[in-house]
Design an enzyme around this catalytic site. Structure first.
Site, PDB file in Angstrom:
ATOM      1  N   ALA A   1       0.673  -1.332   0.164  1.00  0.00           N
ATOM      2  CA  ALA A   1       0.116  -0.106   0.129  1.00  0.00           C
ATOM      3  C   ALA A   1       0.958   1.138  -0.060  1.00  0.00           C
ATOM      4  CB  ALA A   1      -0.720  -0.003   1.302  1.00  0.00           C
TER       5      ALA A   1
ATOM      6  N   GLU B   1      -3.089 -12.229  -3.865  1.00  0.00           N
ATOM      7  CA  GLU B   1      -4.601 -12.163  -4.315  1.00  0.00           C
ATOM      8  C   GLU B   1      -4.715 -10.644  -4.464  1.00  0.00           C
ATOM      9  OE1 GLU B   1      -4.866 -13.880  -1.030  1.00  0.00           O
ATOM     10  OE2 GLU B   1      -4.846 -15.895  -1.813  1.00  0.00           O
TER      11      GLU B   1
ATOM     12  N   ASN C   1      -9.124  -4.053  -9.232  1.00  0.00           N
ATOM     13  CA  ASN C   1      -7.890  -2.989  -9.027  1.00  0.00           C
ATOM     14  C   ASN C   1      -6.826  -3.083  -9.920  1.00  0.00           C
ATOM     15  OD1 ASN C   1      -5.760  -1.916  -7.532  1.00  0.00           O
ATOM     16  ND2 ASN C   1      -6.074  -3.106  -5.591  1.00  0.00           N
TER      17      ASN C   1
ATOM     18  N   TYR D   1       1.720  -5.340 -10.499  1.00  0.00           N
ATOM     19  CA  TYR D   1       2.266  -6.707 -10.519  1.00  0.00           C
ATOM     20  C   TYR D   1       2.442  -7.201 -11.886  1.00  0.00           C
ATOM     21  CZ  TYR D   1      -0.234  -6.334  -5.736  1.00  0.00           C
ATOM     22  OH  TYR D   1      -0.378  -6.067  -4.599  1.00  0.00           O
TER      23      TYR D   1
HETATM   24  C1  LIG Z   1      -1.100  -0.663  -5.930  1.00  0.00           C
HETATM   25  C2  LIG Z   1      -0.432   0.480  -5.326  1.00  0.00           C
HETATM   26  C3  LIG Z   1       0.468  -0.066  -4.135  1.00  0.00           C
HETATM   27  C4  LIG Z   1       0.683   0.975  -6.115  1.00  0.00           C
HETATM   28  O1  LIG Z   1       1.597   1.860  -5.811  1.00  0.00           O
HETATM   29  P1  LIG Z   1       2.075   3.279  -6.601  1.00  0.00           P
HETATM   30  O2  LIG Z   1       3.075   3.865  -5.739  1.00  0.00           O
HETATM   31  O3  LIG Z   1       1.261   3.793  -7.326  1.00  0.00           O
HETATM   32  O4  LIG Z   1       2.913   2.210  -7.582  1.00  0.00           O
HETATM   33  P2  LIG Z   1       3.845   2.573  -8.757  1.00  0.00           P
HETATM   34  O5  LIG Z   1       3.883   4.200  -8.858  1.00  0.00           O
HETATM   35  O6  LIG Z   1       5.097   1.875  -8.691  1.00  0.00           O
HETATM   36  O7  LIG Z   1       3.183   1.957 -10.071  1.00  0.00           O
HETATM   37  C5  LIG Z   1       1.882   2.385 -10.471  1.00  0.00           C
HETATM   38  C6  LIG Z   1       1.410   1.875 -11.803  1.00  0.00           C
HETATM   39  O8  LIG Z   1       0.203   1.575 -11.778  1.00  0.00           O
HETATM   40  C7  LIG Z   1      -0.289   2.354 -12.889  1.00  0.00           C
HETATM   41  N1  LIG Z   1      -1.590   2.657 -12.898  1.00  0.00           N
HETATM   42  C8  LIG Z   1      -2.395   3.542 -11.910  1.00  0.00           C
HETATM   43  N2  LIG Z   1      -3.555   3.584 -11.895  1.00  0.00           N
HETATM   44  C9  LIG Z   1      -3.973   2.928 -12.812  1.00  0.00           C
HETATM   45  C10 LIG Z   1      -5.109   2.541 -13.266  1.00  0.00           C
HETATM   46  N3  LIG Z   1      -6.296   2.646 -13.073  1.00  0.00           N
HETATM   47  N4  LIG Z   1      -5.209   1.380 -14.327  1.00  0.00           N
HETATM   48  C11 LIG Z   1      -3.984   0.841 -14.880  1.00  0.00           C
HETATM   49  N5  LIG Z   1      -2.838   1.184 -14.348  1.00  0.00           N
HETATM   50  C12 LIG Z   1      -2.788   2.328 -13.361  1.00  0.00           C
HETATM   51  C13 LIG Z   1       0.734   3.586 -13.066  1.00  0.00           C
HETATM   52  O9  LIG Z   1       0.704   4.260 -14.297  1.00  0.00           O
HETATM   53  C14 LIG Z   1       1.908   2.953 -12.850  1.00  0.00           C
HETATM   54  O10 LIG Z   1       2.452   2.143 -13.932  1.00  0.00           O
HETATM   55  P3  LIG Z   1       3.616   2.525 -14.585  1.00  0.00           P
HETATM   56  O11 LIG Z   1       4.936   2.253 -13.562  1.00  0.00           O
HETATM   57  O12 LIG Z   1       3.904   1.549 -15.792  1.00  0.00           O
HETATM   58  O13 LIG Z   1       3.571   4.040 -15.370  1.00  0.00           O
HETATM   59  C15 LIG Z   1      -1.206   1.728  -4.872  1.00  0.00           C
HETATM   60  O14 LIG Z   1      -2.090   1.863  -5.843  1.00  0.00           O
HETATM   61  C16 LIG Z   1      -2.035   1.384  -3.628  1.00  0.00           C
HETATM   62  O15 LIG Z   1      -1.692   1.573  -2.500  1.00  0.00           O
HETATM   63  N6  LIG Z   1      -3.442   1.021  -3.912  1.00  0.00           N
HETATM   64  C17 LIG Z   1      -4.205   0.812  -2.750  1.00  0.00           C
HETATM   65  C18 LIG Z   1      -3.870  -0.488  -1.941  1.00  0.00           C
HETATM   66  C19 LIG Z   1      -3.893  -1.725  -2.836  1.00  0.00           C
HETATM   67  O16 LIG Z   1      -4.959  -1.878  -3.575  1.00  0.00           O
HETATM   68  N7  LIG Z   1      -2.859  -2.577  -2.934  1.00  0.00           N
HETATM   69  C20 LIG Z   1      -2.872  -3.534  -3.604  1.00  0.00           C
HETATM   70  C21 LIG Z   1      -3.711  -4.797  -2.712  1.00  0.00           C
HETATM   71  S1  LIG Z   1      -3.430  -6.262  -3.419  1.00  0.00           S
END
Ligand SMILES: CC(C)(COP(=O)(O)OP(=O)(O)OC[C@H]1O[C@@H](n2cnc3c(N)ncnc32)[C@H](O)[C@@H]1OP(=O)(O)O)[C@@H](O)C(=O)NCCC(=O)NCCS
Length: 152
Positions: free
Chosen positions: A79, A112, A117, A124
């Site tokens: 997260a 999972e 999402n 991933y």
């Molecule tokens: C998943 C999460 C940890 C990613 O963290 P982050 O710091 O934004 O990750 P990064 O910046 O390294 O990468 C995000 C990537 O997702 C992409 N992205 C963001 N929103 C997106 C969307 N709606 N659809 C597709 N891709 C998306 C970004 O463009 C980026 O891709 P890139 O590196 O190819 O440009 C964050 O979104 C989060 O905390 N989400 C809420 C908690 C959660 O759902 N965790 C996962 C549980 S399984």
């Protein structure tokens, strides 16, 4: 290193981070873990390894956890605070934890993720995770399905 123009340190989670990690979890998830759960993970669970991303002001803006089961890494959560997303911090946490996990003998990784999402699925997949199955009605709050992913 800098994310969102803030100096961020990535380090191992300790028991004293539990309250702040739980606070971040409440911002990031609809069914967050309790502070006690993170205390257990940091202190008592011998299978668990967690990293946190800490800003200069001491706030926790990201975290990630993994359980080491045989030669597998079971990712419990990743997260990032909404203000810090899409700047590579989530990817940094994933690459750091996989690098540490490879060293201690983990060979395959699984997790999972909610089918809706997109950001997590995209992230991933970037790391070589691919869809291996579906757990239907997996999430307690709304019954959403979970995609099971593996990285060999
Ligand atoms: C998943 C999460 C940890 C990613 O963290 P982050 O710091 O934004 O990750 P990064 O910046 O390294 O990468 C995000 C990537 O997702 C992409 N992205 C963001 N929103 C997106 C969307 N709606 N659809 C597709 N891709 C998306 C970004 O463009 C980026 O891709 P890139 O590196 O190819 O440009 C964050 O979104 C989060 O905390 N989400 C809420 C908690 C959660 O759902 N965790 C996962 C549980 S399984």
């Amino acid at each position: 290193m800098k994310f969102a123009n803030r100096e961020i340190e990535i380090r191992k989670m300790t028991v004293s981070d539990s309250a702040n990690v739980a606070k971040l979890d409440r911002v990031c998830f609809t069914t967050p873990w309790s502070e006690e759960s993170f205390e257990y993970e940091a202190h008592l669970n011998p299978l668990a390894y967690y990293l946190v991303a800490e800003a200069e002001d001491g706030s926790i803006v990201g975290y990630m956890g993994i359980w080491h089961i045989l030669d597998e890494g079971h990712i419990t959560n990743v997260a990032v605070h909404p203000d810090f997303r899409d700047r590579g911090l989530g990817s940094k946490l994933i690459s750091e934890i996989i690098a540490c996990s490879d060293v201690v003998g983990m060979k395959r990784y699984t997790l999972e993720v909610r089918v809706s999402n997109e950001a997590a699925l995209h992230t991933y997949r970037k790391f070589g995770f691919s869809e291996a199955g579906l757990r239907t009605n997996y999430y307690e709050d709304d019954g959403e399905d979970a995609i099971i992913m593996w990285k060999e």
